[in-house]
Scaffold this active site. Sequence first.
Site, mmCIF file in Angstrom:
data_model
loop_
_atom_site.group_PDB
_atom_site.id
_atom_site.type_symbol
_atom_site.label_atom_id
_atom_site.label_comp_id
_atom_site.label_asym_id
_atom_site.label_seq_id
_atom_site.Cartn_x
_atom_site.Cartn_y
_atom_site.Cartn_z
ATOM 1 N N ASN A 1 26.691 71.237 54.089
ATOM 2 C CA ASN A 1 25.243 71.086 54.288
ATOM 3 C C ASN A 1 24.715 69.682 53.996
ATOM 4 O O ASN A 1 23.508 69.479 53.895
ATOM 5 C CB ASN A 1 24.486 72.120 53.446
ATOM 6 C CG ASN A 1 24.756 71.925 51.953
ATOM 7 O OD1 ASN A 1 25.571 71.087 51.575
ATOM 8 N ND2 ASN A 1 24.077 72.677 51.128
ATOM 9 N N ASP B 1 42.568 78.956 32.100
ATOM 10 C CA ASP B 1 42.293 77.615 31.604
ATOM 11 C C ASP B 1 42.615 77.501 30.112
ATOM 12 O O ASP B 1 42.256 78.384 29.318
ATOM 13 C CB ASP B 1 40.792 77.341 31.825
ATOM 14 C CG ASP B 1 40.397 75.927 31.481
ATOM 15 O OD1 ASP B 1 40.902 75.017 32.138
ATOM 16 O OD2 ASP B 1 39.586 75.745 30.552
ATOM 17 N N ASP C 1 32.117 69.577 52.503
ATOM 18 C CA ASP C 1 30.680 69.821 52.342
ATOM 19 C C ASP C 1 30.122 70.343 53.665
ATOM 20 O O ASP C 1 30.321 69.730 54.703
ATOM 21 C CB ASP C 1 30.015 68.494 51.944
ATOM 22 C CG ASP C 1 28.500 68.618 51.871
ATOM 23 O OD1 ASP C 1 27.998 69.744 51.685
ATOM 24 O OD2 ASP C 1 27.821 67.580 52.005
ATOM 25 N N HIS D 1 43.801 68.342 38.947
ATOM 26 C CA HIS D 1 42.512 67.670 38.795
ATOM 27 C C HIS D 1 42.347 66.970 37.451
ATOM 28 O O HIS D 1 41.304 66.371 37.203
ATOM 29 C CB HIS D 1 41.390 68.692 38.981
ATOM 30 C CG HIS D 1 41.400 69.746 37.909
ATOM 31 N ND1 HIS D 1 42.434 70.654 37.775
ATOM 32 C CD2 HIS D 1 40.537 70.010 36.905
ATOM 33 C CE1 HIS D 1 42.187 71.429 36.732
ATOM 34 N NE2 HIS D 1 41.046 71.066 36.185
ATOM 35 N N ASP D 2 43.343 67.088 36.575
ATOM 36 C CA ASP D 2 43.238 66.452 35.254
ATOM 37 C C ASP D 2 44.142 65.237 35.105
ATOM 38 O O ASP D 2 44.069 64.525 34.103
ATOM 39 C CB ASP D 2 43.619 67.454 34.151
ATOM 40 C CG ASP D 2 42.618 68.582 34.022
ATOM 41 O OD1 ASP D 2 41.424 68.355 34.273
ATOM 42 O OD2 ASP D 2 43.032 69.699 33.665
ATOM 43 N N ASP E 1 39.759 80.548 38.852
ATOM 44 C CA ASP E 1 40.039 79.850 37.597
ATOM 45 C C ASP E 1 39.245 80.575 36.519
ATOM 46 O O ASP E 1 38.030 80.693 36.621
ATOM 47 C CB ASP E 1 39.545 78.400 37.728
ATOM 48 C CG ASP E 1 40.321 77.437 36.863
ATOM 49 O OD1 ASP E 1 40.525 77.766 35.677
ATOM 50 O OD2 ASP E 1 40.707 76.368 37.358
ATOM 51 N N ASP F 1 24.783 67.764 51.372
ATOM 52 C CA ASP F 1 24.287 67.323 50.059
ATOM 53 C C ASP F 1 25.339 66.511 49.291
ATOM 54 O O ASP F 1 25.126 66.123 48.147
ATOM 55 C CB ASP F 1 23.788 68.509 49.221
ATOM 56 C CG ASP F 1 24.904 69.455 48.815
ATOM 57 O OD1 ASP F 1 26.069 69.240 49.246
ATOM 58 O OD2 ASP F 1 24.639 70.414 48.070
ATOM 59 N N GLU G 1 47.701 77.720 31.928
ATOM 60 C CA GLU G 1 47.788 76.289 31.671
ATOM 61 C C GLU G 1 48.145 76.140 30.198
ATOM 62 O O GLU G 1 47.329 76.454 29.329
ATOM 63 C CB GLU G 1 46.431 75.629 31.953
ATOM 64 C CG GLU G 1 46.470 74.126 31.796
ATOM 65 C CD GLU G 1 45.094 73.506 31.524
ATOM 66 O OE1 GLU G 1 44.199 74.169 30.983
ATOM 67 O OE2 GLU G 1 44.947 72.323 31.846
ATOM 68 N N ASP H 1 31.544 72.857 49.230
ATOM 69 C CA ASP H 1 30.996 74.194 49.013
ATOM 70 C C ASP H 1 31.870 75.250 49.692
ATOM 71 O O ASP H 1 32.821 74.919 50.402
ATOM 72 C CB ASP H 1 29.545 74.264 49.494
ATOM 73 C CG ASP H 1 29.383 73.644 50.873
ATOM 74 O OD1 ASP H 1 30.114 74.067 51.782
ATOM 75 O OD2 ASP H 1 28.546 72.715 51.027
HETATM 76 C C1 GLC Z 1 41.451 72.485 31.350
HETATM 77 C C2 GLC Z 1 40.907 72.070 32.693
HETATM 78 C C3 GLC Z 1 40.081 70.842 32.518
HETATM 79 C C4 GLC Z 1 38.942 71.157 31.600
HETATM 80 C C5 GLC Z 1 39.455 71.729 30.277
HETATM 81 C C6 GLC Z 1 38.348 72.345 29.511
HETATM 82 O O1 GLC Z 1 42.355 71.583 30.832
HETATM 83 O O2 GLC Z 1 41.950 71.908 33.603
HETATM 84 O O3 GLC Z 1 39.623 70.322 33.724
HETATM 85 O O4 GLC Z 1 38.185 70.026 31.362
HETATM 86 O O5 GLC Z 1 40.409 72.723 30.464
HETATM 87 O O6 GLC Z 1 37.925 73.531 30.137
HETATM 88 CA CA CA Z 2 27.327 71.111 49.961
#
Ligand code: GLC
Ligand code: CA
Length: 551
Positions: free
Chosen positions: A30, A212, A28, A333-334, A110, A32, A271, A36
Amino acid sequence: MVDAPRVPGNSWWQSAVFYQIYPWSFKDSNGDGIGDLQGIQSRLNYLRDGTPASLGVDAVWLSPIYPSPMKDFGYDVSDYCSVDPRFGTLSDFDSLLREAHRRGLRVIMDLVLNHTSDQHPWFIDSRSSRNSPKADWYCWADGRSLFRRPSNWNARFGGSSWTWEPTRRQYYLHSFLKKQPDLNWQHPPVREAMWDVARFWLDRGVDGFRLDAINWLGKDLRWPDNPFRFGWRGYTRQEHRYDRDQPVTHEIMKELRQLLSAYPHAVLIGEAAADTPGGPAAFYGQGDDELHLVFDFRLLKSPWRADRFRQFLTDHVSAIPKGGWATIVFSNHDQPRHIDRYGQDGDADARARAAALLLFTLPGTPFLYYGEELGMRNAKLRYRELRDPYTKRFWPFRPGRDPARTPMQWDASYQAGFTTGRPWLPIAAQSAELNVADEATDPRSLLSLYKRLIEQRRASHALTVGGCSLVQAEASDCLLYERMAQLEDGTTERMLTMVNFSERQVDVTVPQSVLHGRVLLSTNPASVDAGRISRCMKLAPNEGRLIQILN
Ligand code: GLC
Ligand code: CA
């Protein structure tokens, strides 16, 4: 014998190491509390500055940075050709791209193809009337009868995939959240609009896309009911025969690949769910007409077991057609972070170190998820700290996604050096020990091991683009494989990886052909790194070793 597919004249993404940045959580600038683009730019030297002090990765994958109501933290896009004000501006993006490229770091975006946000102007138009210009851009259907939905399809994030729209007096389809309506990919203007988006970013200089949720693009527009199957909740209690994976998806991927003929440097990474017909390998098409790289969830979900990794080599990598290329990815991230997934009933640290050796020596392109190089753990969060609707919905029965999305740990200071404000998700508990500043100065840290392995990999043809074959070992808990490549001077470079997946010391009998060599590194900080190899090598619990075979 498992041969990593060879492509004549290797492409950059075959030998590259990718690093996934979750923009909310990297840095980050700034105060918040939200990461970013300027924050990311200020930390590019950490990723790559041309000296051994930096991590040394080659490419960054940015999770979505587009304007979004953030119901799914950016995977609900309301404008594909701009930047969300939380993250910055388009000119911040241009500056980040320029600075990344100056360091030899590629950047991929992405691309969320299956759905938009319900706040996207396309959907606002589409839902307004059955005769609006974009009326057919989304998946609309009449109910079967009064109060009966068009089909029994369930959404990935829970509940029915259909929501009633009173204005049109019809239902719209959403395979994820209600706020993520599915686009109608059988409608040619949708494809054209999305290909314009791809060109918009490629013309700005990006190096490719992570695509995605591609499984969902093609569905049966006659809306037949999915057959029943046993499962733990609505989504898994049906076989996804009609709401996903229709052959048209491959046609769409082919169109996108053709678009790239004007951008030959760009890479496409898909993916794809594990249970897609033909497996993730199907998305390589003939090897040169669909995607360059496909994520393999079987690896992303695999427990710490030698047989699973062996199976990955024998079944999954070998299913990839010539011209395609494997990906090696343990965390994103999932999913819960792999250090916790592997460590559940064993020594998490030792396993994470051995996993690092696998990540950089298995045949394919490695993907790191920010913070894994520090050994960042899944955070233990309270319900009121959660942000992700999917995590909340299945709390506490499923680990969910927020625990793996907490801010990057830069140093031991307040808020781990991530922000001067209040972070959007709490900092995980171990940030006082697991952070960049401390690990960078400790040669025994996980970060130092990642750096060494990346350097080792960069210097080796065998480890990047070489073939791969399994080496028989009597100990079934140990995985041994050899990477090899012909060098220009006619010699062969050979590298042997051995990993002990068990909690006990194991004696590995080294094949005769390997007797001449040297140990380049061990993942066990207590082991002696350099040295000759002997007929019988003792691997400590969860130890991995990299050996250069000298012929
Ligand atoms: C993919 C992404 C996930 C998102 C999903 C819907 O699996 O990695 O984070 O929630 O698609 O877009
Ligand atoms: Ca920020």
